[in-house]
Scaffold this motif. Structure first.
Motif, PDB file in Angstrom:
ATOM      1  N   SER A 139       0.827  -1.206   0.000  1.00  0.00           N
ATOM      2  CA  SER A 139       0.000   0.000   0.000  1.00  0.00           C
ATOM      3  C   SER A 139       0.860   1.254   0.000  1.00  0.00           C
ATOM      4  O   SER A 139       1.819   1.368   0.781  1.00  0.00           O
ATOM      5  N   THR A 140       0.508   2.188  -0.873  1.00  0.00           N
ATOM      6  CA  THR A 140       1.214   3.462  -0.944  1.00  0.00           C
ATOM      7  C   THR A 140       0.767   4.351   0.200  1.00  0.00           C
ATOM      8  O   THR A 140      -0.411   4.681   0.331  1.00  0.00           O
ATOM      9  N   SER A 141       1.696   4.724   1.041  1.00  0.00           N
ATOM     10  CA  SER A 141       1.417   5.596   2.171  1.00  0.00           C
ATOM     11  C   SER A 141       2.128   6.924   1.941  1.00  0.00           C
ATOM     12  O   SER A 141       2.352   7.331   0.797  1.00  0.00           O
ATOM     13  N   SER A 142       2.523   7.594   3.000  1.00  0.00           N
ATOM     14  CA  SER A 142       3.188   8.889   2.861  1.00  0.00           C
ATOM     15  C   SER A 142       3.807   9.286   4.190  1.00  0.00           C
ATOM     16  O   SER A 142       3.307   8.918   5.263  1.00  0.00           O
ATOM     17  N   THR A 171      -3.971  11.804   7.874  1.00  0.00           N
ATOM     18  CA  THR A 171      -4.656  10.809   8.699  1.00  0.00           C
ATOM     19  C   THR A 171      -5.005   9.566   7.886  1.00  0.00           C
ATOM     20  O   THR A 171      -4.908   8.442   8.382  1.00  0.00           O
ATOM     21  N   SER A 172      -5.378   9.752   6.621  1.00  0.00           N
ATOM     22  CA  SER A 172      -5.686   8.590   5.780  1.00  0.00           C
ATOM     23  C   SER A 172      -4.456   7.723   5.573  1.00  0.00           C
ATOM     24  O   SER A 172      -4.555   6.488   5.484  1.00  0.00           O
ATOM     25  N   LYS A 173      -3.281   8.337   5.508  1.00  0.00           N
ATOM     26  CA  LYS A 173      -2.050   7.565   5.347  1.00  0.00           C
ATOM     27  C   LYS A 173      -1.641   6.898   6.658  1.00  0.00           C
ATOM     28  O   LYS A 173      -1.049   5.803   6.650  1.00  0.00           O
ATOM     29  N   LEU A 174      -1.949   7.522   7.766  1.00  0.00           N
ATOM     30  CA  LEU A 174      -1.774   6.870   9.061  1.00  0.00           C
ATOM     31  C   LEU A 174      -2.685   5.648   9.153  1.00  0.00           C
ATOM     32  O   LEU A 174      -2.269   4.572   9.616  1.00  0.00           O
TER      33      LEU A 174
END
Length: 285
Positions: A139-142, A171-174
């Motif tokens: 999954s691509t996070s940040s 927050t979506s990447k968390l």
């Protein structure tokens, strides 16, 4: 509305990678690299013309789905299961920054749905096939996860400042990182999240702050899409990763910096249970 652009049944011995967000940017670049390496790549995107063009160019299969609609995610999952006897990798790369708060037809804030709930649902629906294939989820996070903050009483951002969408994005990447850690803990598959680097692509094209940055730098900020695609292609490739499942990478460096909540196992379990309820699937695998 879904559009099954190009559907073919794949032979069971062909390594198959499903790449969402693959119609442009690092997804398209990584899809091409994986195809050159011999994988059959299923290109998933929102834009019909771009998705079809990328799939045609790399010899893959194209599927169109809008992650702002969970019914399209469910339809996509069924088509993927029908057409792919094995799934070696699911690369959850779709998502983005929403500069003006709005909600989907499902009643969720768009960032929450496109960046977390939709890939969560797609992964859960495809998981039995991935397990059968001894596969992997990437999954691509940040690094933006560092300024994210999960509030279970305000996942839809009705109570907090919008701030151009950046806080919701972080927050979506968390949530992405917490999802991957739970997927690793709850299933036998390999699961990884990664930050691709600050990539100069069309990301956040409707964001005022990104337009200012683009103007000030003449479009030369960040790394290229080719460079940003390297960790996505590498983690989605056939080689052994060599670190525990559930690891978060900063590009290709394992154990990247995360917000403190990412290490809260109890909260991550509650997020898993809550996400399952929101997309109407059982929490148990």
């Amino acid at each position: 509305m879904t559009d099954d652009v190009q559907a073919v049944h794949q032979p069971s011995d062909l390594r198959t990678v499903i790449m969402t967000g693959a119609s442009s940017g690092i997804g398209a670049k990584a899809a091409a690299t994986l195809a050159e390496g011999g994988a059959h790549v299923v290109v998933v995107g929102r834009n019909t013309a771009r998705t079809k063009e990328v799939a045609s160019r790399i010899g893959g299969t194209a599927h169109v789905a809008d992650f702002d609609r969970l019914d399209e995610v469910r339809d996509l999952a069924q088509r993927l299961l029908d057409e792919n006897p094995r799934i070696d990798v699911l690369a959850n790369n779709a998502g983005g920054l929403v500069s003006h708060r709005s909600e989907t037809t499902d009643g969720f804030e768009r960032t929450l749905q496109s960046n977390h709930l939709a890939p969560f649902l797609l992964t859960r629906l495809l998981l039995p096939r991935i397990v059968e294939s001894a596969g992997r989820v990437v999954s691509t996070s940040s690094t933006a996860n560092l300024f994210g903050r999960v509030r279970l009483d305000d996942l839809n951002w009705r109570k907090r400042p919008w701030a151009g969408g950046w806080l919701a994005y972080g927050t979506s990447k968390l949530l992405t990182n917490m999802f991957i850690s739970q997927l690793a803990a709850r299933s036998p598959i390999q699961a990884y999240a990664f930050h691709p680097g600050f990539v100069s692509t069309s990301f956040g094209s409707d964001s005022a702050s990104m337009r200012v940055l683009n103007t000030l730098t003449g479009g030369s900020y960040g790394i290229s899409a080719d460079a940003g695609a390297v960790p996505l292609a590498t983690l989605s490739g056939p080689t052994t990763v060599g670190v525990p499942s559930g690891t978060y990478f900063d590009q290709l460096k394992p154990y990247g910096r995360q917000a403190p909540q990412a290490k809260d196992r109890i909260l991550a379990e509650v997020v898993w249970e809550t996400s399952s309820r929101l997309v109407s699937i059982p929490s148990d695998l």
